[in-house]
Write a protein that holds these residues in place. Sequence first.
Motif, PDB file in Angstrom:
ATOM      1  N   TRP A  58     -28.857  30.579  36.093  1.00 47.89           N
ATOM      2  CA  TRP A  58     -27.508  30.585  35.519  1.00 47.89           C
ATOM      3  C   TRP A  58     -26.500  31.034  36.572  1.00 47.89           C
ATOM      4  N   ASN A  59     -26.886  31.979  37.414  1.00 45.06           N
ATOM      5  CA  ASN A  59     -26.002  32.422  38.490  1.00 45.06           C
ATOM      6  C   ASN A  59     -25.752  31.296  39.487  1.00 45.06           C
ATOM      7  N   GLY A  65     -21.819  27.540  41.631  1.00 45.81           N
ATOM      8  CA  GLY A  65     -21.272  26.219  41.328  1.00 45.81           C
ATOM      9  C   GLY A  65     -19.980  26.244  40.549  1.00 45.81           C
ATOM     10  N   GLY A  66     -19.615  27.403  39.977  1.00 43.36           N
ATOM     11  CA  GLY A  66     -18.384  27.500  39.205  1.00 43.36           C
ATOM     12  C   GLY A  66     -18.447  26.784  37.865  1.00 43.36           C
ATOM     13  N   ALA A 222     -30.408  24.045  37.507  1.00 43.80           N
ATOM     14  CA  ALA A 222     -30.252  25.066  36.471  1.00 43.80           C
ATOM     15  C   ALA A 222     -30.940  24.634  35.181  1.00 43.80           C
ATOM     16  N   ALA A 223     -30.879  23.342  34.855  1.00 46.27           N
ATOM     17  CA  ALA A 223     -31.563  22.827  33.667  1.00 46.27           C
ATOM     18  C   ALA A 223     -33.072  22.977  33.817  1.00 46.27           C
ATOM     19  N   VAL A 260     -23.626  42.002  35.064  1.00 49.06           N
ATOM     20  CA  VAL A 260     -23.971  43.369  35.436  1.00 49.06           C
ATOM     21  C   VAL A 260     -24.522  43.426  36.853  1.00 49.06           C
ATOM     22  N   GLY A 261     -25.403  42.492  37.196  1.00 49.70           N
ATOM     23  CA  GLY A 261     -26.001  42.507  38.526  1.00 49.70           C
ATOM     24  C   GLY A 261     -25.032  42.101  39.619  1.00 49.70           C
ATOM     25  N   GLY A 262     -24.256  41.054  39.385  1.00 48.77           N
ATOM     26  CA  GLY A 262     -23.297  40.605  40.390  1.00 48.77           C
ATOM     27  C   GLY A 262     -23.185  39.105  40.430  1.00 48.77           C
ATOM     28  N   LEU A 263     -22.137  38.576  39.799  1.00 50.82           N
ATOM     29  CA  LEU A 263     -21.903  37.134  39.762  1.00 50.82           C
ATOM     30  C   LEU A 263     -21.683  36.594  41.171  1.00 50.82           C
ATOM     31  N   GLY A 264     -22.392  35.529  41.511  1.00 54.05           N
ATOM     32  CA  GLY A 264     -22.209  34.920  42.822  1.00 54.05           C
ATOM     33  C   GLY A 264     -22.910  35.649  43.952  1.00 54.05           C
ATOM     34  N   THR A 265     -23.862  36.536  43.624  1.00 53.55           N
ATOM     35  CA  THR A 265     -24.669  37.201  44.652  1.00 53.55           C
ATOM     36  C   THR A 265     -26.133  36.938  44.348  1.00 53.55           C
TER      37      THR A 265
END
Length: 354
Positions: A58-59, A65-66, A222-223, A260-265
């Motif tokens: 998902w990230n 990917g935005g 992602a799918a 929580v973990g970090g979007l985009g990392t």
Amino acid sequence: MSQDPTVRVERWTLQSRISILAAAIILAILATGPFFFGNNAIDKLTTLFIYVILAVTWNALAGYGGLVSVGQQAFFGLGAYAAVRLADAGLNVYVSLVLAAVIIAAVSLPISSFMLRLRGGEFAIGMWVVAELCHLLVNLDSLVQGETGTSLIALNAYDADTRHALNYWVALGSMTAILVILFVLLRSRIGSAIQAIRDNEEAAASLGVRVMGTKRIIYVFAAFGAALAGALWLSTAITFQPKTYFGVQWTAYMIFMVLVGGLGTFEGAILGALIFFLIETWFGGSGVWYLIGLGATALVFSLFVPRGIWGWLERRFGLGLLPLGYRILGVPSATRMQTPDDGGIGAAPSVGTP
């Protein structure tokens, strides 16, 4: 103006090399888990591996990917359903788990032709609509019997200890493969193109980036990850009930882990999965208060720590355990950009070009 000889551009650092070695050692140790752990511990670790798959894929879709989706439960549920169907047709149950994910990835290709024409909120809601349609269609299958559901009865061919061990190894191998493929993908030219499209789709297209084709790659990946996670979850739960597997809570969990973990990392999604796993282990029996707590925590992080825990650590201390881009080190103080949260290490942010 002469170039400062202390300035250098690098991708791999001693820190990142040690991190890769440590990760390989941890995975090797985990591979021996069924020989030392009881079935309860094995099942919990299997759940953690599935959460990591959900978080990192998902990230990849939203963070890199935005493409913010609230309908990834469509592929999660379809992955479990396809596994049930393949096993019912006589295919080996563990081959069915992986093949189901491949089939659903192929199914996502024509879906992407329509969905990737949408942007922003339209894409997010459109994916939720796709999930609901998939839910309704699966309910029509006589094998599933509506919301009554069915079971992966082919697992009865294995005794309990063997089944727990095989579930564990398949989940561990799947997680490792997903992480390696995603890491290589994001470090490639495709990874740079994906992030360029996220930042500015029109600008990326003007530079020759194949926008639709590149977005389709990350969408299908992602799918595949969500479908694989769904099939693996079925192997641990055994029973398949459509309303459970197509529930929006699965995407909510993914969003929570990544925020929580970090979007985009890259590291942030893994950290978020671990945090969510621990929270669920300790507070999962609290009923509705558990869900309220998850929502409140996600809201707090969105407002006050938008980069997530790993994003904050990365910016504050310059951590880069699994680098995807280049880093410019040793920038002279007279020319470096001053920011309130620079971390005092004299390093500019990572550059995403491979």
